[in-house]
Design a protein around this motif. Sequence first.
Motif, PDB file in Angstrom:
ATOM      1  N   TYR A 242      -1.446   0.605  -5.365  1.00 38.17           N
ATOM      2  CA  TYR A 242      -2.386  -0.475  -5.064  1.00 38.17           C
ATOM      3  C   TYR A 242      -3.696  -0.196  -5.779  1.00 38.17           C
ATOM      4  O   TYR A 242      -4.356   0.815  -5.537  1.00 38.17           O
TER       5      TYR A 242
ATOM      6  N   PRO B 269      -7.061   1.914   0.595  1.00 41.08           N
ATOM      7  CA  PRO B 269      -6.073   2.749   1.285  1.00 41.08           C
ATOM      8  C   PRO B 269      -6.068   4.196   0.804  1.00 41.08           C
ATOM      9  O   PRO B 269      -6.415   4.498  -0.341  1.00 41.08           O
TER      10      PRO B 269
ATOM     11  N   TYR C 134       0.808  -1.223   0.000  1.00 38.40           N
ATOM     12  CA  TYR C 134       0.000   0.000   0.000  1.00 38.40           C
ATOM     13  C   TYR C 134       0.841   1.274   0.000  1.00 38.40           C
ATOM     14  O   TYR C 134       0.295   2.362  -0.140  1.00 38.40           O
TER      15      TYR C 134
ATOM     16  N   GLY D  42      -1.497   5.177   1.941  1.00 39.42           N
ATOM     17  CA  GLY D  42      -1.471   3.758   2.253  1.00 39.42           C
ATOM     18  C   GLY D  42      -2.208   3.388   3.519  1.00 39.42           C
ATOM     19  O   GLY D  42      -2.501   2.210   3.747  1.00 39.42           O
TER      20      GLY D  42
END
Length: 563
Positions: free
Chosen positions: A62, A303, A55, A224
């Motif tokens: 991601y 995220p 992440y 993230g």
Amino acid sequence: MPGISRRTLLGGAASLTAAVGVGAVTSAPARALGASSVGTADAAALWAEYAADPYRHPQIPYVGRAGAFGGARELPRPEVVASALDFGADPEGAADATPAIQAALDAAAEAGGGAVLLPAGHYRIDGLLHIGADGVVLRGEGSGATVIEATRHLTDLVGPYGSRYGGDKSSWSWGGGLIWLCPKDRWQSLTDAIRARDWPFEGWTGNVRDAFEPLTALGPATRGDWTVPVADTSGLAEGDRVLLRLSDDADHTLLAHLSGEVPGTADYDWASCTKLTSYVPHEWPCRLAAVDHDAGTVTLDRPLPLDARPEWEPQLTTLVRPLLGAGVEGLTLRCPEVPISQHLLNPGFNGVALQCAWDCWVDDVEVTHADNGFLLVAAKGCTLRRTTVSGRDSHHPYACREGSHDNLVEDFTIRAATSGSPNASLHGINVEGLSSHNVWSRGTMEMGTFDSHRGSPFANVRTEIVVNNNGAHGGDATAGPLFGARFTHWNVTVTNGRAGMIRIDELAPYSATVAISEVEEFGQIDEPDFPGELHTRLESYGTPSAADPVNLFEAQRELDPPA
């Protein structure tokens, strides 16, 4: 870290020249790319590195939840609640079927959603079809069986749609569709304004910023993070769809952050990019997976895409209600085979547009002879699956713009043109305007390119694609950089050996070019927007067969979110 490269500058400062109306891509001499860019790792090693901290990887975003319903493999299959034949649609094409099909769509909306069946046949439409209610799906019996023949373009049907940036450009060159998915109120206000020639106007994409109301301050938090602190949870609940807003500061540090804060961002002339700065505050729709009132935190459904720093006044706000759970399935939309217009003057023979849509989809749909094939405009988490653009040249076969995030285009095809125009500029699979975390997966492109159309799009992925790279990117100087940070091209076979917009290790900051064909620069050649170190990766270069995993999106899809 293996594979870090430095951009070899081509004459020094970054070029901000508009790249529109470009001629044939073979018009310039070939240029060798820097051999020193090639990394010492390979795709498998890079994947292992990524999977250890998926992440926050510096180069690879991601995107494992891109697409409708968090990237669901199975799309909904709502039951049929109406047949267009029952409303008088003529499957032989002798009479205009627009009123009948639209009446069936409206009836499905009144019923609270469901599918409208368009049985096999040829249907003539002299108007456009609008889906503006949640849960309504227009369903044919297959792209080879149900054919809609469009006879008129959007300029004729709605009116001339001028650009909010002035000049004689037509906004139908990048917006609107003959099948148009957009919330009813937004679509009505937009088309009313076009008919009244009341433009430029607020909310032309449907996102009227004055309609947002603050819910709570956010952060600080880091890109993230799934769980982030908020100042006040009292107005929040699990399942809420909200908007994350980040405001830029006077030094444009947010825009620099979007580009990875490479050294060249410090001296970049952000203030001159008036189109780019009009896109901020940056807006990212998200859903609250959990709210912890005791801890004062919320958990997001994916995220955090960027840092939430205090200087950017991060906040969660209300979201103008999007169109939810609507779709188009199993049909071909065929426009007349007329010559494509001069660049940026498209009259609007457009295919399917998804505007202010979330968790919507298009499946098994072909668009033929269109100015623009499939348009994602301020769209979030939508899936385009088994789609095809065919026939004569298209301006944008696929476009993803105006802050479109987390969309998935998979199993797609762009056919070689049956006819073309020297006045047109074919782009390909387009992304622009701060759009992020969008995926193009498993595609065959017989023409076009990986078009990044300026406006600092960031964190987008193209994977497992075969492309005849003969298109040209676009975008003018006021839209800012071609790339923000974390673009990834993974497993790309280039059939004509052209590097432009596909090998991006010497062009895009904090990017990854992995397992692509050996290529060279010729035709439209770009200098980097940011001089100096770009912190890019180039791995398994020259060997698409070395891609491990084969498909970056599919591999990410298998990753479990944190507990």
